[in-house]
Structures are given as structure tokens and as C-alpha cells.
Write a protein that holds these residues in place. Structure first.
Motif, PDB file in Angstrom:
ATOM      1  N   THR A  15      -0.425 -26.132  26.439  1.00  0.00           N
ATOM      2  CA  THR A  15       0.933 -26.312  25.939  1.00  0.00           C
ATOM      3  C   THR A  15       1.020 -26.540  24.283  1.00  0.00           C
ATOM      4  O   THR A  15       2.176 -26.647  23.731  1.00  0.00           O
ATOM      5  CB  THR A  15       1.556 -27.520  26.449  1.00  0.00           C
ATOM      6  N   ARG A  16      -0.109 -26.243  23.666  1.00  0.00           N
ATOM      7  CA  ARG A  16      -0.106 -26.249  22.287  1.00  0.00           C
ATOM      8  C   ARG A  16       1.100 -25.247  21.711  1.00  0.00           C
ATOM      9  O   ARG A  16       1.135 -23.992  22.425  1.00  0.00           O
ATOM     10  CB  ARG A  16      -1.176 -25.799  21.668  1.00  0.00           C
ATOM     11  N   SER A  17       1.392 -25.025  20.438  1.00  0.00           N
ATOM     12  CA  SER A  17       2.167 -24.132  20.040  1.00  0.00           C
ATOM     13  C   SER A  17       1.921 -24.014  18.412  1.00  0.00           C
ATOM     14  O   SER A  17       1.101 -24.615  17.765  1.00  0.00           O
ATOM     15  CB  SER A  17       3.662 -24.473  20.123  1.00  0.00           C
ATOM     16  N   GLY A  18       2.379 -22.775  17.962  1.00  0.00           N
ATOM     17  CA  GLY A  18       2.324 -22.572  16.519  1.00  0.00           C
ATOM     18  C   GLY A  18       0.652 -22.301  16.049  1.00  0.00           C
ATOM     19  O   GLY A  18       0.025 -21.407  16.780  1.00  0.00           O
ATOM     20  N   SER A  19       0.141 -22.913  15.220  1.00  0.00           N
ATOM     21  CA  SER A  19      -0.902 -22.381  14.345  1.00  0.00           C
ATOM     22  C   SER A  19      -2.219 -22.460  15.457  1.00  0.00           C
ATOM     23  O   SER A  19      -3.044 -21.432  15.268  1.00  0.00           O
ATOM     24  CB  SER A  19      -1.391 -23.363  13.285  1.00  0.00           C
ATOM     25  N   ASP A  20      -2.296 -23.329  16.424  1.00  0.00           N
ATOM     26  CA  ASP A  20      -3.354 -23.351  17.353  1.00  0.00           C
ATOM     27  C   ASP A  20      -3.485 -22.104  18.223  1.00  0.00           C
ATOM     28  O   ASP A  20      -4.677 -21.558  18.520  1.00  0.00           O
ATOM     29  CB  ASP A  20      -3.383 -24.595  18.312  1.00  0.00           C
ATOM     30  N   THR A  21      -2.315 -21.569  18.556  1.00  0.00           N
ATOM     31  CA  THR A  21      -2.210 -20.241  19.276  1.00  0.00           C
ATOM     32  C   THR A  21      -2.878 -18.911  18.739  1.00  0.00           C
ATOM     33  O   THR A  21      -2.966 -18.106  19.603  1.00  0.00           O
ATOM     34  CB  THR A  21      -0.819 -19.821  19.671  1.00  0.00           C
ATOM     35  N   TRP A  22      -3.061 -19.326  17.281  1.00  0.00           N
ATOM     36  CA  TRP A  22      -3.587 -18.032  16.511  1.00  0.00           C
ATOM     37  C   TRP A  22      -5.139 -18.318  16.192  1.00  0.00           C
ATOM     38  O   TRP A  22      -5.779 -17.213  15.731  1.00  0.00           O
ATOM     39  CB  TRP A  22      -3.064 -17.846  15.096  1.00  0.00           C
ATOM     40  N   ARG A  23      -5.682 -19.172  16.798  1.00  0.00           N
ATOM     41  CA  ARG A  23      -7.038 -19.426  16.528  1.00  0.00           C
ATOM     42  C   ARG A  23      -7.823 -18.716  17.412  1.00  0.00           C
ATOM     43  O   ARG A  23      -7.685 -18.931  18.776  1.00  0.00           O
ATOM     44  CB  ARG A  23      -7.582 -20.926  16.404  1.00  0.00           C
ATOM     45  N   CYS A  24      -8.977 -18.108  17.157  1.00  0.00           N
ATOM     46  CA  CYS A  24      -9.842 -17.453  18.299  1.00  0.00           C
ATOM     47  C   CYS A  24     -10.418 -18.492  19.080  1.00  0.00           C
ATOM     48  O   CYS A  24     -10.247 -18.262  20.546  1.00  0.00           O
ATOM     49  CB  CYS A  24     -10.868 -16.700  17.582  1.00  0.00           C
ATOM     50  N   LYS A  25     -10.943 -19.529  18.577  1.00  0.00           N
ATOM     51  CA  LYS A  25     -11.667 -20.478  19.373  1.00  0.00           C
ATOM     52  C   LYS A  25     -10.543 -21.158  20.505  1.00  0.00           C
ATOM     53  O   LYS A  25     -10.943 -21.602  21.426  1.00  0.00           O
ATOM     54  CB  LYS A  25     -11.866 -21.700  18.615  1.00  0.00           C
ATOM     55  N   GLU A  26      -9.235 -21.009  20.234  1.00  0.00           N
ATOM     56  CA  GLU A  26      -8.451 -21.795  21.044  1.00  0.00           C
ATOM     57  C   GLU A  26      -8.340 -20.874  22.328  1.00  0.00           C
ATOM     58  O   GLU A  26      -8.095 -21.582  23.446  1.00  0.00           O
ATOM     59  CB  GLU A  26      -6.979 -22.070  20.557  1.00  0.00           C
ATOM     60  N   CYS A  27      -8.355 -19.737  22.308  1.00  0.00           N
ATOM     61  CA  CYS A  27      -8.444 -18.657  23.511  1.00  0.00           C
ATOM     62  C   CYS A  27      -9.683 -18.618  24.038  1.00  0.00           C
ATOM     63  O   CYS A  27      -9.667 -18.237  25.399  1.00  0.00           O
ATOM     64  CB  CYS A  27      -7.456 -17.479  23.118  1.00  0.00           C
ATOM     65  N   HIS A  28     -10.584 -18.496  23.163  1.00  0.00           N
ATOM     66  CA  HIS A  28     -11.987 -18.104  23.698  1.00  0.00           C
ATOM     67  C   HIS A  28     -12.821 -19.216  23.829  1.00  0.00           C
ATOM     68  O   HIS A  28     -14.244 -19.033  24.261  1.00  0.00           O
ATOM     69  CB  HIS A  28     -12.789 -17.000  22.805  1.00  0.00           C
ATOM     70  N   GLY A  29     -12.586 -20.349  23.166  1.00  0.00           N
ATOM     71  CA  GLY A  29     -13.578 -21.546  23.383  1.00  0.00           C
ATOM     72  C   GLY A  29     -14.675 -21.683  22.335  1.00  0.00           C
ATOM     73  O   GLY A  29     -15.202 -20.707  21.695  1.00  0.00           O
ATOM     74  N   TRP A  30     -15.083 -22.887  22.022  1.00  0.00           N
ATOM     75  CA  TRP A  30     -15.995 -23.274  21.102  1.00  0.00           C
ATOM     76  C   TRP A  30     -17.528 -22.805  21.820  1.00  0.00           C
ATOM     77  O   TRP A  30     -18.213 -22.583  20.717  1.00  0.00           O
ATOM     78  CB  TRP A  30     -16.152 -24.634  20.680  1.00  0.00           C
ATOM     79  N   ASP A  31     -17.600 -22.720  22.891  1.00  0.00           N
ATOM     80  CA  ASP A  31     -18.760 -22.222  23.408  1.00  0.00           C
ATOM     81  C   ASP A  31     -18.686 -20.815  23.758  1.00  0.00           C
ATOM     82  O   ASP A  31     -19.642 -20.238  24.423  1.00  0.00           O
ATOM     83  CB  ASP A  31     -19.024 -23.023  24.912  1.00  0.00           C
ATOM     84  N   TYR A  32     -17.745 -20.129  23.348  1.00  0.00           N
ATOM     85  CA  TYR A  32     -17.684 -18.435  23.400  1.00  0.00           C
ATOM     86  C   TYR A  32     -17.444 -18.220  24.809  1.00  0.00           C
ATOM     87  O   TYR A  32     -17.461 -17.045  25.026  1.00  0.00           O
ATOM     88  CB  TYR A  32     -18.469 -17.806  22.761  1.00  0.00           C
ATOM     89  N   LYS A  33     -16.947 -19.188  25.880  1.00  0.00           N
ATOM     90  CA  LYS A  33     -16.938 -18.667  27.339  1.00  0.00           C
ATOM     91  C   LYS A  33     -15.665 -18.712  27.755  1.00  0.00           C
ATOM     92  O   LYS A  33     -15.639 -18.415  29.142  1.00  0.00           O
ATOM     93  CB  LYS A  33     -17.890 -19.774  27.878  1.00  0.00           C
ATOM     94  N   GLY A  34     -14.609 -18.829  27.107  1.00  0.00           N
ATOM     95  CA  GLY A  34     -13.078 -19.014  27.532  1.00  0.00           C
ATOM     96  C   GLY A  34     -13.057 -19.746  28.754  1.00  0.00           C
ATOM     97  O   GLY A  34     -13.814 -21.063  29.130  1.00  0.00           O
ATOM     98  N   ALA A  35     -12.481 -19.091  29.963  1.00  0.00           N
ATOM     99  CA  ALA A  35     -12.262 -19.909  31.199  1.00  0.00           C
ATOM    100  C   ALA A  35     -13.472 -20.281  31.907  1.00  0.00           C
ATOM    101  O   ALA A  35     -13.433 -21.234  32.727  1.00  0.00           O
ATOM    102  CB  ALA A  35     -11.248 -19.130  32.174  1.00  0.00           C
ATOM    103  N   GLU A  36     -14.368 -19.626  31.620  1.00  0.00           N
ATOM    104  CA  GLU A  36     -15.757 -20.035  32.254  1.00  0.00           C
ATOM    105  C   GLU A  36     -16.597 -21.349  31.654  1.00  0.00           C
ATOM    106  O   GLU A  36     -17.438 -21.404  32.173  1.00  0.00           O
ATOM    107  CB  GLU A  36     -16.586 -18.739  32.339  1.00  0.00           C
ATOM    108  N   GLY A  37     -16.062 -21.603  30.381  1.00  0.00           N
ATOM    109  CA  GLY A  37     -17.058 -22.715  29.791  1.00  0.00           C
ATOM    110  C   GLY A  37     -16.130 -23.913  29.707  1.00  0.00           C
ATOM    111  O   GLY A  37     -15.362 -24.284  30.530  1.00  0.00           O
TER     112      GLY A  37
END
Ligand code: HEC
Ligand code: HEC
Ligand code: HEC
Ligand code: HEC
Length: 484
Positions: A90-112
Motif C-alpha cells: 500500500t505504499r505510494s509515490g516515490s517508493d513505487t518507482w524504486r526497482c528494489k520495491e518491486c523486485h526485492g533486495w534479494d532480487y527475488k521478488g515474490a519468491e524472496g
């Protein structure tokens, strides 16, 4: 696991099972991505491979984190267009543009790690492109697989190239290096009984400068590892993991897990300040008696006692309406249970003398801003209404002595001895032991077991997540221990 530790299962078994069940029962909803990933298939590779890209893959790692800051550009208006295709984060604005927010710090997205919790989006990870031709990845960043995933309007070509090189060359599967989940299991098997679920049960510092397991793991991992491997001088009960044959990998996992712990516990810190803030902070007792003490005559104590919150407001937080409503501790002052409903601003104003200049506990050598915050957290917290269990003659109603004995022998006897007489809190003439406190002042016993002992390393029940029943059972048994 030593045999002693097997008691834990008996005592907190239910709590642990509920905890484990919650963890296991939480489904991991993996969101359907509305538009399917459409990475150009390998067979479509052009006959003549595009020239290798050149750039700075390390800068790409920073762009992945927060490209707007790295590039010094404004965050685009509104949310990223793909954001609306999910609802769980439910974040909005700047967070939604960060690669890490959609793909994860572990680069594994929904699998991480972002596969559950507030960061869950359900989006794919980027691990799948690791090792691929950077040209292909550059295409994805320009919208080849999905026009909504086109970043070329926001970043120049070099930035996109750096990102592509980063994804192609630099991704690491951190789980193969550190595994905090394994560290958690290890911690629960070896440390939780004494340090509590978040490592907050024992404060190695004081109320001036609290220090918990998480603090040491972050500030001084070398100290953490040395103590964990070899044990704690003067406290042989803390096991040496080296003796137990711990591996470097297990230690790394443990350190990674403990480093995620909180480094403060305001409610219990406030609780020990309430008991004796001078002792808890290691500061001198003010030279004169607390000015409000002179407004009463029934309690004839002087010096440090006149400055202790508990002396005027009671161990049961009920002041004149509670146990201190008669006897030598009577001051006639009010209790503080209603104060829990006050705002933090009002409570602060009470502590710094704004409400009443004679009720000032701040300034040189007294509570600082950090301690006022702890005190406010304590005042606003739910407190155990021990009175409900204390009979007229101070015996306890509703306690289970046998269960209390198990808890005492498991958690208290290490330091206080089987009979609670290792430490004498009084003096030779008038000894005071665990049994004495439990019998004479059950409210004090409950307070100290809940929040800890000022300037001593003793577990705080609230950070061990002990229940009211645990404490009442413990108190019932402690009353049967020798009082002198
Ligand atoms: C708002 C969420 C969001 C943001 C922000 C985002 N992506 Fe994506 N990304 C997705 C989705 C959803 C997909 C897969 C969907 C598709 O291609 O249709 C995807 C796919 C990818 C893929 C392809 C993965 C594969 O295995 O096919 C790569 C690579 C990628 N993104 C890199 C990035 C980079 C680099 C950034 C930062 C500049 C970024 N993404 C920002 C949502 C996002
Ligand atoms: C039997 C209880 C017990 C167990 C089990 C235990 N500890 Fe401790 N630990 C203590 C006590 C008590 C102290 C503080 C002793 C003292 O300084 O008087 C302590 C101190 C420490 C310290 C040092 C704090 C400092 O600054 O002096 C670290 C780090 C630590 N423990 C880590 C661990 C880890 C990691 C585990 C699990 C692998 C563990 N402990 C298991 C009781 C325990
Ligand atoms: C010397 C006795 C004394 C000590 C020590 C003392 N207080 Fe008080 N406290 C009082 C009195 C008396 C009042 C009511 C004063 C008034 O109405 O102006 C009061 C009022 C309060 C109030 C407002 C309660 C309400 O319902 O309006 C709070 C909160 C409070 N004290 C917290 C504390 C805390 C926390 C400490 C320890 C740092 C502490 N007090 C130490 C005597 C004391
Ligand atoms: C890691 C060691 C340790 C453990 C475990 C421990 N305590 Fe303590 N406790 C202390 C120390 C140290 C003191 C302070 C001794 C002193 O001031 O002389 C203390 C003080 C106390 C006091 C208050 C004395 C007073 O009047 O000031 C009580 C009551 C008490 N402990 C009860 C318990 C109970 C009940 C348990 C088990 C739930 C427990 N303690 C577990 C170390 C421990």
C-alpha cells in the motif's frame, strides 16, 4: 540443547506452538502478474550479436536501490504505472518507482523476502536475467516486454546501461551466503530462553545507554561472535557454542538474524526508571529531597527514596488508593493508572516540571530526552493489575505453585539459587531474598519481574513475553521460598 532447556517446551510450549502455527498458517499469496513476462526467447537472438555494452555496473547497483537520488532527479509524479496492477503493497509515490520495491533486495521478488509482509507486490524477481546479455536486459528497461516498464523517459541511456550491466553481472544469491531464517531457528534453540525472542530480555547497558543483543551484533559483531563462541566470563551458564561444535556458517546466519533485532525496549527501560532512575542511569542522588515530599508528613524517608517514582506513586501504580495507602510508605499522593490515557505531551509536561515546577525530573544529572521518552512509553503501557490476585494477607489467589516452581528453577535459579538466597538485597542484620520480596511486597515482585532490576542484568518478563499467569504462578511459588 541441554536438558535444562527442555523445560522451555513445557513452559512456553503453547505460546511457541501458536507462534509457529501463525507463521506456518500465513499463506503466501503470490499475485498473478496481469501481463505475462515476455522475455524475448533465446532463439530470437540476432544473427549478429549487438556490441557488448560498457558502463559502471556498480553504479547500477545504486540506481537499483534509488535511481532518483543517485541521478539527482525529481521523483516522477504519482505512482509507477505498474503499481496499480497489485494491491497488497500500500505504499505510494516515490517508493513505487524504486526497482528494489518491486523486485526485492534479494532480487527475488515474490519468491524472496518480499513474498510476504507489507512489501509484497507479487512481482517477479530479476534473478532470472542474471548472466544474460546486457543488451537484452536494456531492452526490458526500455519496455520491450511491457510498455509500462519503459524507464527511458526518466533515465538517460548510460544509466539504463549501468542498470543492465548490474543485473547481468553483479547479482548474488545472498541466501547462499547468509540465511537469517536458519539463524532464527538456531537462536530459538540456543539463546531465546535467556535473551528473549527479540534479544531484549537482558540489558547489558543501563537506562543511560541501553545495550541489547541487537546492539552488539550491529555495533560490534566481533564481540558478539567471540562471546557467542566462547561464552560470557563470570556467567558459565551461558553455553559456549564452540564447545557445541558450531560452524562458521551457523555463526554467520545467527549474526545476520540477531542484527535485525531492535536496539531499544522503551517500556521496560521506563519501568526500571520508575523503580529507581538514579540507580538505573548510574547518576548521583540530588542533593536535596524532592520538594513535593515536604508537602506530606506521613512518610519519613529522606534522600534517594524521595526521588523514586514508586515511593510517591506505588509499586501498584495506585498511590494512596493502593498498598501505599497506609503504613510507613504512605504519602497520600495519587496513583498513575489514569495517566496511561494522557497524551505523550501532557506526560512529558508532568515530568519536566511544566505542569508543576516542583514535579521536575529533568535537567543536569536527571532524566534526559531519551529517558523521558522511555518513561512516557512505560506510563502509557498496559500494566499488570497485581492487586486482583493479592489477598488481604498478601497471599496469592489463582496461582499454580508447581508451575511456578518449574519457571523459577528454569529462569531464576541460575542467578538466585534454588532457594532464592544467592543475592542478599538487604544486609546481614536484615536479610532480604527473593522469598522476602515475594512475601512482603508482591507488587514490587511483579514490577521487578516484569521490567527488570535497575543496573543489574536480570531478565525483563515483558521482553520474555511472559503472560500474567506465568508471573502469578511464579509469585505464588516464590512466596514459599525462605524469607530469611
Ligand atoms: C512498479 C513495479 C516495478 C518497478 C518499479 C520496476 N519493475 Fe521491473 N518489472 C516489474 C514487473 C511487473 C515485471 C514483469 C512484467 C512484465 O515484463 O510485463 C518486471 C520485469 C522486470 C525485468 C524482467 C525480469 C525477467 O526475469 O523477465 C527486469 C530485468 C526488471 N523488471 C528490471 C527492473 C529495474 C532495473 C527496475 C528499476 C529501474 C525495475 N525493474 C523497476 C515491475 C517493476
Ligand atoms: C542460560 C542463559 C543464557 C543463554 C542460553 C545465552 N545467554 Fe547470552 N548471556 C546471558 C547472560 C546472563 C549474560 C550477561 C552476563 C553478565 O554479563 O553478567 C549474557 C551475555 C551475552 C552477551 C554479551 C553481552 C555483553 O555485552 O556483555 C552476548 C553477545 C550473548 N550473551 C549472546 C548470546 C547468544 C548469541 C546466545 C545463544 C547462542 C546466548 N547468549 C545464550 C545468558 C544466556
Ligand atoms: C515526591 C513525590 C513524587 C515523586 C518522587 C514523583 N511524583 Fe509524580 N506526582 C506527585 C504528586 C504530588 C503529583 C500531583 C501533583 C499536582 O497535582 O500538581 C504527581 C503527579 C504525577 C503525574 C500526573 C498524574 C495525574 O493523574 O495528573 C504523573 C504522570 C506523575 N506524577 C509521574 C511521575 C513519575 C513518572 C515519577 C518518577 C520520575 C514521579 N511522578 C515521581 C508526586 C511525586
Ligand atoms: C541473569 C541473572 C538473573 C536472573 C536470571 C534473575 N535475576 Fe533477579 N536479580 C539479579 C540481580 C543481579 C539482582 C540484583 C541483586 C542486588 O541488587 O544485590 C536481582 C534482583 C532481583 C529482585 C529484587 C531485589 C530487590 O529488592 O531489589 C527480585 C525480586 C528478583 N531479582 C527476582 C527474580 C526472579 C523471580 C527471577 C526469575 C524470573 C530472576 N530474578 C531472574 C539477577 C538475576
Amino acid at each position: 540443547m541441554t536438558k535444562r532447556f527442555a523445560f522451555l517446551a513445557l513452559i512456553t510450549g503453547i505460546a511457541m506452538m501458536v507462534f509457529a502455527a501463525c507463521q506456518a498458517a500465513t499463506p503466501v499469496p503470490v499475485m498473478e502478474v496481469s501481463e505475462p513476462v515476455n522475455v524475448p526467447a533465446a532463439t530470437e537472438a540476432p544473427v549478429e550479436a549487438a556490441p557488448a555494452l560498457t558502463g559502471d555496473a556498480v553504479r547500477g547497483g545504486r540506481l537499483y536501490d534509488k535511481w532518483t537520488v543517485e541521478l539527482g532527479v525529481d521523483v516522477p509524479e504519482g505512482d509507477h504505472p505498474l503499481w496499480a496492477t497489485q494491491t497488497t503493497n500500500t505504499r505510494s509515490g516515490s517508493d513505487t518507482w524504486r526497482c528494489k520495491e518491486c523486485h526485492g533486495w534479494d532480487y527475488k521478488g515474490a519468491e524472496g523476502a518480499y513474498g510476504s509482509g507489507s512489501h509484497l507486490t507479487g512481482f517477479v524477481g530479476v534473478m532470472g536475467v542474471s548472466g544474460k546479455d546486457a543488451n537484452e536486459i536494456l531492452g526490458i528497461l526500455k519496455g520491450s516486454s511491457n510498455p509500462d516498464h519503459d524507464f527511458s523517459a526518466y533515465m538517460d541511456d548510460q544509466a539504463l546501461t549501468d542498470l543492465a550491466l548490474f543485473l547481468s553481472e553483479k547479482l548474488v544469491d545472498y541466501a547462499a551466503v547468509i540465511n537469517p531464517a536458519a539463524g532464527k531457528t538456531f537462536f530459538e534453540e540456543n539463546c531465546i530462553d535467556c535473551h528473549g525472542p527479540q534479544g531484549l530480555a537482558l540489558n547489558f547497558g543501563n537506562a543511560e545507554e541501553p545495550e541489547y543483543q541487537g546492539t552488539i551484533a550491529i555495533d560490534n559483531p566481533w564481540e558478539f561472535l567471540n562471546k557467542t563462541r566462547f561464552g560470557q566470563p563470570g556467567f558459565p551458564e551461558m553455553p559456549s557454542l564452540d564447545d557445541a561444535g558450531v560452524t562458521d556458517e551457523e555463526l554467520d546466519d545467527l549474526l545476520a538474524y540477531v542484527a535485525s533485532f531492535p536496539t531499544s525496549a522503551p517500556v521496560s527501560e521506563g519501568g526500571v526508571l520508575y523503580d529507581n532512575w538514579m540507580k538505573a542511569m548510574g547518576v548521583d542522588v540530588p542533593a536535596t529531597d524532592q520538594p513535593l515530599f515536604a508537602t506530606q508528613t506521613t512518610n519519613t524517608r529522606t534522600g534517594a527514596d524521595t526521588w523514586r517514582c514508586k515511593e510517591c506513586h506505588g509499586w501498584d501504580y495506585k498511590g494512596v488508593d493502593g498498598a501505599y495507602g497506609s503504613g510507613s510508605h504512605k504519602t497520600g499522593f495519587k496513583g498513575l493508572l489514569d495517566a496511561a490515557a494522557m497524551s505523550a505531551e501532557d506526560l512529558t509536561a508532568w515530568l519536566n516540571g511544566t505542569k508543576n515546577p516542583d514535579h521536575n525530573f529533568t535537567g543536569e544529572g536527571m532524566l534526559g530526552d531519551a529517558q523521558v521518552e522511555m518513561m512516557v512509553a512505560f506510563l502509557k503501557s498496559d500494566k499488570i493489575e497485581a492487586s486482583a490476585f493479592v489477598n488481604e494477607d498478601k497471599t496469592i489467589a489463582g496461582g499454580d505453585t508447581e508451575r511456578g516452581k518449574l519457571i523459577f528453577e528454569f529462569y531464576c535459579a541460575t542467578c538466585h539459587g534454588e532457594d532464592g538466597r544467592t543475592y542478599n538485597f538487604g544486609d546481614a542484620a536484615e536479610p532480604e531474598f527473593v522469598g522476602t520480596v515475594a512475601a512482603d511486597n508482591p507488587w514490587e515482585f511483579v514490577h521487578k519481574v516484569n521490567y527488570g532490576q535497575p543496573s543489574a542484568i536480570m531478565p525483563s518478563g515483558i521482553n520474555m513475553e511472559w503472560t500474567l499467569q506465568d508471573i502469578i504462578d511464579l509469585l505464588t511459588y516464590a512466596q514459599s521460598l525462605p524469607a530469611n
